[in-house]
Design a protein around this motif. Structure first.
Motif, PDB file in Angstrom:
ATOM      1  N   SER A  77      -8.484   1.676   5.598  1.00 12.20           N
ATOM      2  CA  SER A  77      -8.604   1.193   4.214  1.00 12.20           C
ATOM      3  C   SER A  77      -9.364  -0.115   4.120  1.00 12.20           C
ATOM      4  O   SER A  77      -9.911  -0.451   3.069  1.00 12.20           O
ATOM      5  CB  SER A  77      -7.224   1.014   3.596  1.00 12.20           C
ATOM      6  OG  SER A  77      -6.529  -0.057   4.221  1.00 12.20           O
ATOM      7  N   SER A  78      -9.420  -0.839   5.212  1.00 13.78           N
ATOM      8  CA  SER A  78     -10.122  -2.133   5.203  1.00 13.78           C
ATOM      9  C   SER A  78     -11.640  -1.956   5.060  1.00 13.78           C
ATOM     10  O   SER A  78     -12.353  -2.909   4.748  1.00 13.78           O
ATOM     11  CB  SER A  78      -9.831  -2.916   6.480  1.00 13.78           C
ATOM     12  OG  SER A  78     -10.352  -2.250   7.621  1.00 13.78           O
ATOM     13  N   MET A  90      -4.132   3.827   9.136  1.00 10.39           N
ATOM     14  CA  MET A  90      -4.483   3.956   7.727  1.00 10.39           C
ATOM     15  C   MET A  90      -4.859   2.605   7.113  1.00 10.39           C
ATOM     16  O   MET A  90      -5.788   2.509   6.313  1.00 10.39           O
ATOM     17  CB  MET A  90      -3.334   4.603   6.951  1.00 10.39           C
ATOM     18  CG  MET A  90      -3.060   6.037   7.362  1.00 10.39           C
ATOM     19  SD  MET A  90      -1.983   6.933   6.223  1.00 10.39           S
ATOM     20  CE  MET A  90      -3.090   7.165   4.830  1.00 10.39           C
ATOM     21  N   ALA A 138      -0.499   4.647   1.275  1.00 13.99           N
ATOM     22  CA  ALA A 138      -0.652   4.626   2.734  1.00 13.99           C
ATOM     23  C   ALA A 138       0.697   4.786   3.411  1.00 13.99           C
ATOM     24  O   ALA A 138       0.830   5.489   4.426  1.00 13.99           O
ATOM     25  CB  ALA A 138      -1.324   3.327   3.176  1.00 13.99           C
ATOM     26  N   MET A 154       0.849  -1.193   0.000  1.00 15.00           N
ATOM     27  CA  MET A 154       0.000   0.000   0.000  1.00 15.00           C
ATOM     28  C   MET A 154       0.889   1.248   0.000  1.00 15.00           C
ATOM     29  O   MET A 154       1.101   1.893   1.025  1.00 15.00           O
ATOM     30  CB  MET A 154      -0.923  -0.021   1.221  1.00 15.00           C
ATOM     31  CG  MET A 154      -1.806  -1.276   1.282  1.00 15.00           C
ATOM     32  SD  MET A 154      -2.744  -1.432   2.827  1.00 15.00           S
ATOM     33  CE  MET A 154      -3.763   0.045   2.746  1.00 15.00           C
TER      34      MET A 154
END
Length: 229
Positions: A226-227, A222, A59, A56
């Motif tokens: 994002s999940s 973060m 992120a 990611m």
């Protein structure tokens, strides 16, 4: 035994640091400098190997930016240096590398997949084999580190116990909620910090790594956010 692996890790680092400080006083300066450079190169390579595992990227970038802003705002490095000076004055130490030794040891011992996975396994009752293996590795590496940095390496057992033991206790209570992505991205951010630390050790450029430490917390938040998307 809950926290058994972490306690063993603390003991091996403390013992290795004591040996390193005794041996370090008997090593010629040119050998000490060579070991210092070798540690810097190792830290760079280890950091890169950890950082490239991140997936990611946005992120990671934003966690580093936000974390650094927070760290600079809180002046973490100045506060740690001030505390280190008080400790050195109290213990009558003349080692100018106390703070650097503490930070170097903390990042090497606490930021990595073995630390996180081992602490989670122990907290979830899957055994302490990973942390025990790590404890042996850290014990030997602390000999080399302490021969160069001195007591700061030994003092790293305090944040080591808090950080690693804290993960174990969190895993004991919330283990089922720790996603693999958190481990991967946290390791990647830690790797980037290690690269910066390696640059410091090699005296290429002074980077305020301490002020970047909040990035380790920001990346977890973060990834968790994002999940939901």
């Amino acid at each position: 035994m809950l926290l058994g692996g972490t306690l063993l890790n603390v003991i091996t680092v403390a013992l290795g640091s004591a040996i390193g400080m005794v041996v370090g006083n008997r090593i010629p300066d040119k050998i000490t400098k060579g070991v210092f450079q070798a540690l810097g190169l190792f830290t760079l390579v280890l950091g890169v190997s950890m950082a490239i595992k991140g997936q990611m990227l946005l992120a990671i970038v934003f966690s580093l930016i936000i974390g650094t802003i927070l760290g600079e705002w809180m002046s973490i490095e100045s506060a740690v240096d001030g505390l280190s000076d008080k400790i050195k004055n109290r213990l009558k130490l003349e080692n100018s590398k106390f703070s650097e030794g503490l930070l170097t040891a903390f990042l090497l011992y606490c930021i990595g997949s073995m630390t996180i996975l081992g602490a989670i396994d122990e907290g979830m009752g899957k055994g302490s084999e990973i942390l025990m293996t790590k404890a042996i590795m850290d014990g030997f590496s602390s000999i080399a580190l302490a021969s160069v940095f001195g007591l700061g390496v030994g003092m790293s057992v305090i944040p080591l116990f808090i950080f690693q033991g804290g993960i174990t206790l969190l895993a004991y209570m919330l283990g089922d909620f720790i996603a693999p992505e958190v481990i991967t991205e946290l390791t990647a951010v830690g790797g980037i910090l290690l690269v910066g630390l390696g640059i410091n050790i090699l005296e290429i450029k002074k980077i305020r790594i301490m002020n970047m430490l909040p990035s380790l917390i920001v990346i977890i938040i973060m990834v968790w956010i994002s999940s939901f998307f």
